[in-house]
Design a protein around this motif. Structure first.
Motif, PDB file in Angstrom:
ATOM      1  N   ALA A 258     -12.774  -0.732  -7.861  1.00 39.92           N
ATOM      2  CA  ALA A 258     -12.119  -1.225  -9.072  1.00 39.92           C
ATOM      3  C   ALA A 258     -10.627  -1.391  -8.858  1.00 39.92           C
ATOM      4  O   ALA A 258     -10.014  -2.364  -9.324  1.00 39.92           O
ATOM      5  N   GLY A 259     -10.001  -0.420  -8.140  1.00 38.88           N
ATOM      6  CA  GLY A 259      -8.560  -0.528  -7.877  1.00 38.88           C
ATOM      7  C   GLY A 259      -8.221  -1.736  -7.026  1.00 38.88           C
ATOM      8  O   GLY A 259      -7.237  -2.443  -7.290  1.00 38.88           O
ATOM      9  N   ILE A 260      -9.032  -1.964  -5.967  1.00 32.43           N
ATOM     10  CA  ILE A 260      -8.790  -3.128  -5.101  1.00 32.43           C
ATOM     11  C   ILE A 260      -8.965  -4.427  -5.906  1.00 32.43           C
ATOM     12  O   ILE A 260      -8.145  -5.358  -5.818  1.00 32.43           O
TER      13      ILE A 260
ATOM     14  N   THR B 197      -4.680  -8.950 -10.253  1.00 29.72           N
ATOM     15  CA  THR B 197      -3.304  -8.948 -10.749  1.00 29.72           C
ATOM     16  C   THR B 197      -2.471  -9.992 -10.014  1.00 29.72           C
ATOM     17  O   THR B 197      -1.678 -10.719 -10.619  1.00 29.72           O
ATOM     18  N   GLY B 198      -2.670 -10.043  -8.694  1.00 28.44           N
ATOM     19  CA  GLY B 198      -1.969 -11.066  -7.914  1.00 28.44           C
ATOM     20  C   GLY B 198      -2.378 -12.465  -8.333  1.00 28.44           C
ATOM     21  O   GLY B 198      -1.533 -13.366  -8.473  1.00 28.44           O
TER      22      GLY B 198
ATOM     23  N   ALA C 168      -1.284 -17.374 -11.341  1.00 31.21           N
ATOM     24  CA  ALA C 168      -1.683 -18.269 -12.440  1.00 31.21           C
ATOM     25  C   ALA C 168      -0.569 -18.406 -13.465  1.00 31.21           C
ATOM     26  O   ALA C 168      -0.312 -19.495 -13.994  1.00 31.21           O
ATOM     27  N   TYR C 169       0.120 -17.278 -13.745  1.00 31.98           N
ATOM     28  CA  TYR C 169       1.230 -17.337 -14.695  1.00 31.98           C
ATOM     29  C   TYR C 169       2.352 -18.206 -14.173  1.00 31.98           C
ATOM     30  O   TYR C 169       2.929 -19.011 -14.912  1.00 31.98           O
TER      31      TYR C 169
ATOM     32  N   ALA D  75      -4.936  -9.180 -20.149  1.00 30.18           N
ATOM     33  CA  ALA D  75      -6.061  -9.620 -19.326  1.00 30.18           C
ATOM     34  C   ALA D  75      -6.248  -8.702 -18.128  1.00 30.18           C
ATOM     35  O   ALA D  75      -7.390  -8.374 -17.739  1.00 30.18           O
ATOM     36  N   ASP D  76      -5.132  -8.282 -17.507  1.00 27.12           N
ATOM     37  CA  ASP D  76      -5.227  -7.349 -16.383  1.00 27.12           C
ATOM     38  C   ASP D  76      -5.908  -6.050 -16.800  1.00 27.12           C
ATOM     39  O   ASP D  76      -6.770  -5.512 -16.089  1.00 27.12           O
TER      40      ASP D  76
END
Length: 548
Positions: free
Chosen positions: A17-19, A25-26, A31-32, A280-281
């Motif tokens: 889950a962390g990976i 997130t990247g 996307a942002y 969203a993250d």
């Protein structure tokens, strides 16, 4: 043992889950950044469209009033009644008072005045500010010559209004006599009042400020929609914010007027986007923790992606069908508008005045402008949808080139350019003549449009051992910068050199040409040197096979 297994399973789930969270997130950050770039590009396009539309309104306002003065100084009865008034004719005085006051009230002018040849104001109707009497008299004296043309001056008053003045000589040409000037007429109108009536702060997409800059002998004045278009000296205005997205400066005849559109509060919109990315993250982290703990395979996500892609494809297809149907539906009424306005302007439906002829000409011109856009959208939609009727035949390369040169010869002659054509007489290829003519006409029309001096050439030659035919349209125009190469083939995108007005057209020609070339199994290659010109090369197979 079981407890160890469960702890290991929990540890693996947390690591996975962390990976996944770090990766997503990247992705969300990228996307942002992409969304931010697209948002600012959209804001720039939005403000450019606003500036173009609003500047057209200002140009129309100036042209309309210039036309009023031109008509009054060349064909009106005022020219002959004014000398009678100066000679003391009371009937002439009454007639002039009624005529000029009616003109002022109906056309919403601040003041209408008539000057003698020595610059003396003898008739004045409406508001009259004596501050600029000396300047107006000097202008009237300079215009009081048979060889003079209409002159436009302007000034800003203390209240923030901006007055524009048009001066025209009253010209009389009697039989057997030379052209004479009997006086000078002046129309005065308030630009601020017009801007307040037709332009306001734009709130539809982003809060947008409309700005108008006017330069005259007193300096530069600025008015903004946020302050009711109250004009003030440029050095007294607040500096423009760094978030200004677009500025379009348009030279207007008789004065230097600029229209600037400011994009505002874009950062505020992006702040919501940033917050959405964070939420969203967090949601993605939660979902992946649950998925990792439950060892789900992600099949649901894959199916959702497929459904989303299908939904996007359906939406794009629906959009293309809508554009095609709408273009079809608009053709008939547009042709009727253009046809009937042309008939009415020629007096075939009954007598019309000069003002009506001018307005009918504007209707006809606007209709043709819109019809060209509708036709372009229809051609693009048909090509993208694969509905273009392709009829293959053997043709001589000189035939479509001759068609293009015949169509564009008047435009080339008007701009005093040089045609250069070099096509072998017996060069043949198998393709669709109509579609080839469409591509070459678009490329050559662009070359003529962006070339102001020099030449435009069309050449054709067999390449790759005769397997392909290359048609090259070369010009000596302004050229295309390297950074503009990436988007010139996109829909509704146009390249404009610094300091130049927005070119005519809608930015569809190259898009239509590219898609049509692909339909014929070919491609378009571009070479350009800024300041020296461009070369667009259409490469088609010599013997086009089955087109899919």
């Amino acid at each position: 043992m079981v407890q160890t297994f469960r702890s290991r399973r929990a540890f693996i789930a947390i690591v996975v889950a962390g990976i996944a969270f770090a990766v997503l997130t990247g992705v969300a950050l990228l996307a942002y950044l992409d969304m931010e770039s697209r948002t600012f590009d959209s804001a720039a396009l939005h403000t450019q469209h606003l500036a173009t539309a609003d500047s057209a309104l200002v140009r129309y306002w100036l042209d309309q009033r210039a036309s009023d003065v031109s008509i009054m100084s060349t064909v009106s009865r005022v020219r002959t009644e004014f000398p009678k008034y100066l000679a003391g004719d009371p009937a002439a005085k009454v007639w002039l008072q009624d005529r000029l006051e009616t003109e002022r009230a109906m056309r919403d002018y601040i003041n209408v005045s008539v000057f003698t040849l020595d610059g003396k104001r003898v008739l004045s109707f409406g508001e009259h500010d004596t501050t600029y009497d000396e300047r107006h008299s000097a202008t009237a004296r300079s215009v009081a010559l048979p060889t003079s043309k209409m002159t436009m001056t302007s000034h800003r008053d203390a209240s923030g209004a901006y007055h524009v003045n048009w001066f025209g000589p009253l010209l009389v040409h009697e039989a057997g006599a030379e052209l004479q000037v009997t006086g000078v007429i002046m129309y005065e109108a308030d630009l601020q009042r017009y801007l307040q009536d037709v332009i306001g702060p734009e709130q539809e997409v982003w809060p947008t400020t409309i700005e108008v800059r006017v330069a005259n002998e007193d300096g530069v004045s600025i008015a903004r929609s946020t302050s009711g278009f109250a004009f003030q000296a440029a050095d007294a205005t607040v500096s423009l914010d760094e978030e200004v997205r677009s500025s379009v400066v348009l030279p207007l005849k008789g004065s230097s007027i600029s229209a600037t559109v400011l994009g505002a509060d874009i950062r505020s919109e992006l702040a919501w986007a940033r917050q959405s990315v964070r939420l969203a993250d967090f949601g993605v982290l939660l979902v992946f923790v649950l998925f990792a703990w439950a060892y789900t395979s992600g099949e649901k996500s894959r199916l959702g992606e497929i459904a989303a892609r299908e939904a996007i494809a359906d939406a794009l297809a629906t959009q293309d069908r809508f554009l095609e149907n709408m273009s079809h539906d608009l053709h008939t009424p547009l042709n009727s508008i253009i046809g009937f306005s042309a008939l009415m302007s020629r007096g075939l439906a009954g007598p019309v005045t000069e003002e009506q002829v001018r307005q009918l000409a504007m209707i006809e011109s606007s209709g043709k402008h819109l019809l060209a856009l509708v036709t372009g959208v229809l051609e693009l939609s048909k090509t993208k949808a694969g509905q273009e009727d392709v009829r293959l035949e053997w043709i001589v390369a000189t035939e479509p080139v001759e068609f293009v040169t015949d169509v564009l010869t008047p435009a080339v002659a008007e701009k005093r350019l040089e045609w250069r054509v070099n096509v072998p007489e017996h060069l043949e290829l198998r393709t669709d003549r109509r579609l080839l003519e469409r591509i070459l006409l678009n490329l050559a029309n662009n070359a003529v449009k962006f070339t102001h001096a020099g030449s435009v050439s069309i050449t054709a030659a067999a390449i790759n051992d005769g397997e392909e035919i290359a048609f090259t349209v070369r010009d000596t125009g302004s050229g295309i910068s390297p950074e503009s190469m990436d988007f010139i083939m996109k829909e509704f995108m146009q390249v404009r050199a610094p300091g130049q007005l927005k070119p005519e057209g809608f930015g569809l020609g190259l898009t239509i040409s590219t898609t049509t070339a692909a339909l014929l199994g070919g491609r378009i290659e571009v070479e350009s040197i800024p300041g020296k010109g461009s070369a667009f090369t259409l490469i088609l197979p010599r013997n086009t096979g089955a087109v899919t």
